[in-house]
Write an enzyme that holds these catalytic residues in place. Structure first.
Site, PDB file in Angstrom:
ATOM      1  N   SER A 148      10.134  -2.514   2.778  1.00 17.72           N
ATOM      2  CA  SER A 148       9.795  -1.158   2.339  1.00 17.72           C
ATOM      3  C   SER A 148       9.853  -0.238   3.545  1.00 17.72           C
ATOM      4  O   SER A 148      10.173  -0.662   4.657  1.00 17.72           O
ATOM      5  CB  SER A 148       8.392  -1.137   1.745  1.00 17.72           C
ATOM      6  OG  SER A 148       7.438  -1.247   2.795  1.00 17.72           O
ATOM      7  N   LYS A 149       9.505   1.018   3.278  1.00 14.04           N
ATOM      8  CA  LYS A 149       9.549   2.019   4.348  1.00 14.04           C
ATOM      9  C   LYS A 149       8.681   1.626   5.543  1.00 14.04           C
ATOM     10  O   LYS A 149       8.944   2.019   6.666  1.00 14.04           O
ATOM     11  CB  LYS A 149       9.051   3.365   3.812  1.00 14.04           C
ATOM     12  CG  LYS A 149      10.118   4.075   3.003  1.00 14.04           C
ATOM     13  CD  LYS A 149       9.757   5.531   2.803  1.00 14.04           C
ATOM     14  CE  LYS A 149      10.638   6.140   1.728  1.00 14.04           C
ATOM     15  NZ  LYS A 149       9.916   6.462   0.518  1.00 14.04           N
ATOM     16  N   ARG A 150       7.645   0.849   5.276  1.00 13.78           N
ATOM     17  CA  ARG A 150       6.770   0.439   6.376  1.00 13.78           C
ATOM     18  C   ARG A 150       7.550  -0.295   7.468  1.00 13.78           C
ATOM     19  O   ARG A 150       7.145  -0.347   8.614  1.00 13.78           O
ATOM     20  CB  ARG A 150       5.666  -0.492   5.864  1.00 13.78           C
ATOM     21  CG  ARG A 150       4.545   0.219   5.145  1.00 13.78           C
ATOM     22  CD  ARG A 150       3.472  -0.755   4.718  1.00 13.78           C
ATOM     23  NE  ARG A 150       4.041  -1.867   3.957  1.00 13.78           N
ATOM     24  CZ  ARG A 150       4.099  -3.119   4.366  1.00 13.78           C
ATOM     25  NH1 ARG A 150       3.660  -3.437   5.556  1.00 13.78           N
ATOM     26  NH2 ARG A 150       4.610  -4.056   3.593  1.00 13.78           N
TER      27      ARG A 150
END
Ligand code: GLU
Length: 485
Positions: A251-253
């Site tokens: 994910s964006k993390r």
């Protein structure tokens, strides 16, 4: 039966690597079997879908080299290929299911449903529609209608269990009693994802549905719809998840994951495609570096992995480097120019041949095209903008001897050439009374403002006599300024 596969993104944001991999596998499978690759835009969520996102997805797919055979801008006989343009078809099928009693109208409001959901969650029970409108009497329906409630249409789930075969996961089984009657037509008249997908896949004669395994539970619902609608089931292949380096879903993390990001960061589409192909697929012989053509030949649904793949940015860089390796000359120049311009590098007045030679000097050192301008600042910057370490070196007493010697040596030649480079350096060593590292390090600092970079000989040849003399003057000037502070 001919192979027809589809990639069906929702245009609600950028194309990310996970979806790009889905697109790639569909594309590879279509190309190797002489089949058709369909692009369908699932834009029934009008609030979240945007024309910009659609444009971005089309552009990214084309950049990756995954041109579709049917879809937006490529009309085929199964269009339209945007779900927002197919609403009438979905409505017709929903009415049909209503008439046959496979579906019913539901008058529950969003607030009521949300309240029930929260109550279930609080009790630790997975939320599921409670069937309140399943058996409404006509009078009850009338009352709801008079009170201004809009109806959605729900599918009546009677199956106790749903079974299907998945080409990757094997035999799948879902408990129908835990599914709940699900919405097929929302109260605003738009179709739900599960309903639209089944109708589209069936009407577009899709033979294989290849998508992420996050859709497995949806597939169970879709199988029920196929059955009541009387459509033949396609084959299903659900791709294992992609995880970040910490083994949680990517994910964006984990940093940027949009395809556009990798393009802007100077990855080659060939490098990214190659890397994506190995996220959940491997070739029998362990080969890792592939062209798109090779992937088309070697790809096989049978070798899709059941276990998740880990996205490793370092490996992607390594792979990109491997694809950069084969590129040279004007092709390299064409690829690098946008990045050089973007960084503000002065290209005017530099002959093409010198730029090509400059690229050659640094090409093997970079992972991505965006690293090139920084490596060439010594050539493209007019002045001398040293890194601190180089500046310290350039200010040293013995470096003044190097500079002086360099000026004198240069005056004795018309231009630096591959032939006179070595004698020139030998002369300089003598004049400065320095050899080896003690000579090369300050020299590099003076010429490039860096302590690392391409071979010194290449630096000399690329800069040429005139530029070197100018550079030396800039260094002297800067040193003088530093000293006067
Ligand atoms: N629009 C869905 C998504 O983006 C497509 C899923 C499917 O391939 O059926 O996840």
């Amino acid at each position: 039966m001919s192979v027809r596969v589809r990639f069906a993104p929702s245009p609600t944001g950028a194309l990310h690597v996970g979806n790009a991999r889905t697109a790639l596998f569909n594309f590879l499978f279509a190309r190797q079997s002489g089949g058709t690759f369909i692009l369908r835009l699932e834009d029934t969520d009008r609030e979240r879908s945007t024309p910009e996102a659609e444009r971005g997805i089309l552009e990214d797919l084309r950049w990756l080299g995954l041109e579709w055979d049917e879809g937006p801008e490529r009309p085929g006989k199964f269009g339209p290929y945007r779900q927002s343009e197919r609403l009438e078809t979905y409505r017709r099928y929903a009415m049909d299911l209503l008439e046959k009693g496979n579906a019913y109208r539901c008058y529950c409001t969003d607030e009521e449903l949300e309240e029930k959901r929260q109550r279930s969650l609080a009790k630790g029970i997975p939320p599921m529609y409670d069937g309140r409108c399943r058996c409404l009497k006509p009078e009850e329906e009338q009352t709801f209608l008079r009170s201004g409630r809009a109806a959605s249409v729900r599918f009546r789930v009677n199956a106790r269990s749903v079974e299907f075969q998945d080409l990757v996961k094997g035999a799948m089984s879902f408990d129908g009693r835990k599914m709940g009657d699900f919405v097929i037509l929302r109260s605003d008249g738009t179709a739900s994802y599960n309903f639209a997908v089944v109708i589209d896949d069936a009407r577009m004669e899709v033979s294989h549905v290849i998508r992420g395994e996050d859709h497995l539970a949806n597939t169970a619902r879709q199988v029920l719809l196929y059955q009541v609608l009387g459509f033949a089931l396609p084959q299903f292949a659900h791709l294992a998840m992609i995880l970040g380096p910490d083994r949680t879903p990517l994910s964006k993390r984990h940093g940027a994951t949009a395809v556009a990001h990798f393009r802007e960061a100077g990855y080659l589409p060939e490098g990214l495609v190659n890397y994506l192909a190995l996220l959940g697929w491997s070739s029998e012989d362990g080969q890792e570096i592939f062209s798109l053509e090779e992937l088309i030949k070697k790809f096989s649904l049978k070798r899709l992995s059941r276990s998740p793949a880990v996205f490793d940015p370092e490996k992607l860089k390594w792979m990109n480097r491997a694809h950069l390796k084969g590129i040279q000359g004007e092709e390299a120049l064409d690829l690098a120019i946008p990045f050089l311009r973007e960084s503000g590098g002065k290209l005017e007045g530099l002959p093409k041949s010198r730029l090509v030679a400059a690229l050659e000097a640094v090409w093997e050192e970079v992972d991505t095209l965006s690293q090139i301008p920084e490596r060439l600042t010594f050539l493209l910057d007019e002045g001398w903008n040293p890194e601190p370490e180089a500046q310290t070196l350039a200010g040293k007493e013995e470096t003044q001897r190097v500079i002086q010697g360099l000026k004198e040596e240069l005056l004795s030649v018309e231009e630096v050439t591959p032939e006179n480079y070595r004698p020139l350096l030998a002369g300089l060593a003598k004049r400065a009374g320095l050899t080896g590292r003690n000579l090369y390090m300050p020299l590099r600092a003076v010429l490039t403002g860096r302590t690392r970079g391409p071979e010194l000989e290449k630096v000399f040849l690329l800069l040429g006599k005139e530029k070197i003399l100018k550079r030396v003057d800039s260094v002297l000037q800067r040193n003088r300024k530093e000293r006067s502070f």
